[in-house]
Design a protein around this motif. Structure first.
Motif, mmCIF file in Angstrom:
data_model
loop_
_atom_site.group_PDB
_atom_site.id
_atom_site.type_symbol
_atom_site.label_atom_id
_atom_site.label_comp_id
_atom_site.label_asym_id
_atom_site.label_seq_id
_atom_site.Cartn_x
_atom_site.Cartn_y
_atom_site.Cartn_z
ATOM 1 N N HIS A 320 40.028 36.750 28.933
ATOM 2 C CA HIS A 320 41.371 36.316 29.753
ATOM 3 C C HIS A 320 41.009 35.198 31.035
ATOM 4 C CE1 HIS A 320 43.934 39.261 27.827
ATOM 5 N NE2 HIS A 320 42.739 40.246 28.216
ATOM 6 N N LEU A 321 41.794 34.190 31.120
ATOM 7 C CA LEU A 321 41.280 33.259 31.971
ATOM 8 C C LEU A 321 41.655 34.060 33.509
ATOM 9 C CD1 LEU A 321 40.651 30.548 31.487
ATOM 10 C CD2 LEU A 321 42.876 29.822 31.998
ATOM 11 N N THR A 322 40.722 33.745 34.266
ATOM 12 C CA THR A 322 40.341 34.563 35.540
ATOM 13 C C THR A 322 39.884 33.584 36.523
ATOM 14 O OG1 THR A 322 40.034 36.400 34.222
ATOM 15 C CG2 THR A 322 39.579 36.781 36.664
ATOM 16 N N LYS A 323 40.572 33.823 37.749
ATOM 17 C CA LYS A 323 39.758 33.279 38.969
ATOM 18 C C LYS A 323 39.445 34.187 39.815
ATOM 19 C CE LYS A 323 41.050 28.481 39.661
ATOM 20 N NZ LYS A 323 42.266 28.009 39.185
ATOM 21 N N ILE A 324 37.848 34.220 40.273
ATOM 22 C CA ILE A 324 37.557 35.075 41.223
ATOM 23 C C ILE A 324 37.436 34.395 42.615
ATOM 24 C CG2 ILE A 324 35.486 36.460 41.619
ATOM 25 C CD1 ILE A 324 34.723 36.756 38.752
ATOM 26 N N ARG A 325 38.072 34.982 43.685
ATOM 27 C CA ARG A 325 38.138 34.284 44.855
ATOM 28 C C ARG A 325 37.339 34.938 45.798
ATOM 29 N NH1 ARG A 325 42.485 30.896 44.466
ATOM 30 N NH2 ARG A 325 43.966 31.317 42.963
ATOM 31 N N SER A 326 36.897 36.355 45.414
ATOM 32 C CA SER A 326 36.214 36.947 46.463
ATOM 33 C C SER A 326 35.303 38.023 45.971
ATOM 34 C CB SER A 326 37.134 37.752 47.529
ATOM 35 O OG SER A 326 37.628 38.559 46.964
ATOM 36 N N PRO A 327 34.249 38.342 46.669
ATOM 37 C CA PRO A 327 33.565 39.500 46.138
ATOM 38 C C PRO A 327 34.228 40.834 45.689
ATOM 39 C CG PRO A 327 32.273 38.677 47.777
ATOM 40 C CD PRO A 327 33.675 37.819 47.860
#
Lengths: 507, 323
Positions: A320-327
């Motif tokens: 799945h396309l994901t964006k990780i913006r923080s720990p």
């Protein structure tokens, strides 16, 4: 064989009934580099402290140039000709280079410090190491490596005949280690007796003439470095026969991991930090990241974990396309990360083993759902046992644990969150060989349980032993991806060195 | 020495610039501001603060803090006044006060060193203790009338410049103390050890420097200089008052910081503290000359200056880290 300059016989030291050193002999000869090896707790630092006068010995004799000495402080040892440089640079950052060399023994004229003499003396002391520096600049403006060399110059400024270097290289990169070793070779040629304490096997073989191994406070033996194969040295240090060593258990490079990758990134990068690259890692796979210090390994790890943000590319987690913006977002995806600098970026030094262990789990559950104490205790007990963490108990402050045990607690911190992916940045740095072996075994177990692991290490042999695939970085870009039969030390080295470039350092 | 301005001297240079700016501004705005008398009074009026601030500077350089300054100055003043009133010869009274000051500081240093206590708390205790002791000596102000004071100190020791103008002995004391302390900090092993201690105590220990001796010595020196400041204050005021000089320690700290000493220790310059003291004094003088402004404006300007200098130091150290 020349006569020893420093001769210690039957050194015994006890602490409150515990024997830390038991009848240890140690010699240092003029014009030789003598490595002192042993796991943590073998008695290396105790022996060094007895020699430098930080501890008073209980039994035994120490002679320098045939004269018996009994130093009671570092000043006594210096007067006897034993100079010491410690792991952390122990100098005064705000004062000038010259002053750091002369502090405490400034030449006086009319009752005042004779500054010109101080500066001249500092220049001479540095010249002896082949260094020319502006001695008026504040020490803090020098690189760590130069500061280390200034510390050597200070140590030698008294008429030293023995120079003890206690883990001098642990905060230096490869080039800086080279500079330090050049100085050591120069001093050896001048007839200095040099004692080197280090964890790095490569460095031991690169520079030592002689190796003394300690184990559990006892002398295992003194060997000529040329006659002692690496494997034998490690087996002496561990007190185990060679075939049980992790070196034998090379990670199976065969299995191609099935299914879609757990984590995959494409054109993933950040301006001035990391050139866009592709990377994927499967469940049940260890992906190694190789490269020299500053090649972008840590930067990549930080981008993957969401500490820094990428400015291009896409990331897919389990398809799945994901964006990780923080720990925190990584944590919710069940990712974990143990940073390179354990002391300042991971440990909560004053808190207990238990508190350090449950903190990631607590963060994942959120502020309002406290992990019940019973569960905390149970988790802590389970991981102390499972990982073989040596602590006096779950409530011991983590700062009192050895480096290896701290690292195990940090690993347990993430394992408690039942992660799918763990990123380990230099997990074996500064920990002893035994704990390294434990960690490597653990890595293999976790992989077998279906975890995806990204493993960063400067020790190529360690990477090769533990990884199924290796991505090689150089100058903030991916330069090679090795899999299957290519996962070999020589291949990795060649990739790092860019084939026809410089040959691998200690191949 | 170097031609380029070392980074650590930039704050001192900046405060020197502020000092000259204030002085130049005063001269431009008010007639008589540039007269020698104003200049002499600037030194004389602020002598006790300057002397105490030099002690504070040493303590800050060593990585500590001394909050007992104002109390010790007041205690010394009332002690000397009382002793003289009871017939003790003034030189003997001054000597006793100086000795007690050094002893008091040394004891605080001993506590800090031996039990590894925070200097803030130990000297806070010292502040209350010295203040209370001062009131025990005598609860009210005592005037000092003695030929030694009226004649010897005020007349004989003053340096005549002209028939109507002389440099008071207090100003001479200030300049002498600053000169001596500068030499102590720059040219003696003790002075250098103070810097080393303030910059990194653990390293200083491993380098084999006499950390314990230096630390106790610094507080003894600060106690001595506070007491000397107290003695000089009696020359200036011709009296002693146990309730006076509340908060003087904060003026001293402000002077040291404005003069380029960094509060975490290890970096600073003794003449910078004199510059800091003179800036504080000049602001006061300017407001007096102006006449309309409330004296509280002094505090407001000092506060603004402090913020400015702290920011300046932070910026310099950031710049140094980056390059």
């Amino acid at each position: 064989m020349s006569l020893p300059v420093l001769e210690a016989r039957g050194i015994t030291k006890r602490f409150a009934g515990v024997t830390a050193l038991d009848g240890v002999d140690f010699n240092a000869r003029a014009g030789e580099v003598h490595a002192l090896m042993g796991e943590n707790g073998a008695g290396k630092s105790t022996l060094i402290k007895v020699l430098t006068g930080a501890y008073a010995r209980d039994e035994g004799t120490v002679r320098v140039g045939g004269e018996p000495i009994a130093p009671r402080c570092t000043g006594d040892a210096e007067a006897a000709g034993i100079a010491t440089v410690y792991q952390e640079v122990n100098l005064i950052p705000d004062l000038s280079v010259a002053e750091n060399i002369g502090l405490g023994r400034q030449p006086l004229r009319w009752g005042c410090i004779h500054w010109r003499a101080v500066r001249d003396r500092a220049r001479r002391a540095l010249a002896r190491l082949g260094l020319t520096l502006d001695v008026d600049q504040p020490l803090s403006t020098c690189s760590i490596a130069v500061q280390q060399l200034v510390a050597v110059a200070r140590a030698l400024d008294v008429s030293a005949r023995v120079l003890i270097l206690d883990e001098p290289t642990s905060s230096l990169d490869e080039r800086e280690v080279g500079e330090l070793f050049a100085v050591i070779r120069r001093l050896r040629a001048d007839g200095m007796a040099i004692v080197l304490v280090t964890h790095f096997l490569d460095q031991v073989y690169a520079i030592s003439d002689r190796i003394t191994v300690l184990r559990n406070g006892r002398l295992v033996g003194e060997f000529a470095a040329a006659d002692l194969p690496r494997l034998e040295l490690v087996s002496h240090m561990l007190g185990r026969p060679c075939d049980e060593l992790p070196a034998a258990g090379r990670a199976a490079a065969s299995l191609p991991p099935p299914g879609a990758p757990l984590l995959a990134v494409r054109d993933f990068g950040r301006k001035n930090v990391l050139r866009p690259l592709d990377l994927h890692v499967h469940a049940g796979e260890v992906l190694g990241l190789a490269g020299l210090l500053g090649s972008g390994r840590t930067e990549l790890a930080r981008l993957l974990f969401g500490i820094d943000r990428p400015d291009c590319g896409e990331m897919k987690v389990a398809g799945h396309l994901t964006k990780i913006r923080s720990p925190g977002a990584s944590l919710r995806l069940r990712f974990g990360f143990t940073p390179e600098d354990r002391k300042t970026q991971a440990l909560l030094p004053n808190l207990s083993v238990r508190e350090n262990l449950i903190v990631a789990l607590q963060v994942r559950r959120g502020l309002w759902r406290r992990v019940p104490r019973a569960e905390q205790d149970q988790l802590t007990a389970r991981f102390i046992q499972a990982l073989g963490i040596k602590a006096s108990g779950p409530e011991q402050a983590i700062k009192h644990l050895s480096g290896g045990n701290q690292q195990k607690v940090l690993l347990a911190r993430w394992l408690a969150t039942e992660p799918r992916l763990l990123i380990l940045d230099e997990p074996t740095r500064g920990i002893d060989v035994g704990a390294q072996a434990d960690l490597e075994r653990l890595l293999a177990e976790l992989r077998a349980q279906g975890l995806a692991l990204i493993f960063i290490s400067s020790e190529i042999s360690e990477l090769v032993r533990n990884s199924q695939r290796i991505i090689v970085l150089r100058d903030h870009a991916k330069v090679a991806e090795l899999a299957g039969g290519e996962v070999e030390e020589s291949t990795v080295m060649r990739a790092i060195a860019d084939e026809g470039g410089a040959p691998p350092p200690h191949g | 020495m170097k031609a380029r301005l070392p980074q650590q001297q930039i704050p001192v240079a900046a405060s020197l610039a502020v000092l000259l700016l204030l002085y130049g501004g005063g001269c431009a705005l008010f007639p008589h501001f540039g007269s020698l008398r104003v200049l002499i009074n600037l030194f004389g009026d602020n002598a006790f603060l300057g002397i105490a601030a030099v002690g504070t500077t040493f303590v800050i350089l060593s990585g500590g803090i001394d909050l007992s300054v104002g109390s010790v100055v007041a205690f010394t003043g009332i002690l000397v006044a009382r002793l003289v009133a009871q017939g003790v010869a003034p030189p003997a009274a001054l000597a006793i006060a100086l000795l007690l000051g050094a002893l008091f500081g040394g004891l605080m240093g001993l506590l800090i060193q031996a039990f590894d206590l925070p200097p803030f708390l130990v000297t806070l205790g010292g502040m209350f203790l010295a203040r209370g002791l001062g009131f025990m000596v005598h609860a009210e102000s005592i005037a000092i009338t003695h030929p030694f004071y009226d004649g010897f100190i005020a007349q004989t020791l003053a340096i005549r410049v002209s028939s109507r103008l002389s440099i008071p002995f207090t100003a001479v004391c200030l300049v002498a103390v600053v000169a001596g302390a500068t030499a102590l900090a720059r040219w003696t092993p003790f002075g250098r050890n103070v810097y080393a201690l303030g910059s990194n105590e653990a390293s200083a220990r491993l380098m084999g420097l006499p950390v314990a001796r230096t630390k106790v010595g610094v507080y003894a020196l600060a106690g001595f200089l506070s007491a000397l400041g107290g003695c000089v204050a009696t020359f200036y005021m011709q009296s002693g008052n146990p309730a006076s000089f509340v908060g003087l320690e904060l003026d001293a700290i402000a002077a040291a910081v404005i003069g380029g000493t960094i509060l975490r220790g290890g970096v600073g310059f003794i003449p910078g503290t004199l510059v800091g003291v003179l800036i504080l004094g000049l602001i006061q003088t300017l407001i007096t000359f102006q006449g309309d402004l409330n004296t509280w404006w002094t505090r407001i300007i000092i506060g603004a200056l402090l913020f400015l200098f702290i920011l300046l130091q932070e910026m310099i150290s950031r710049f140094a880290r980056r390059s």
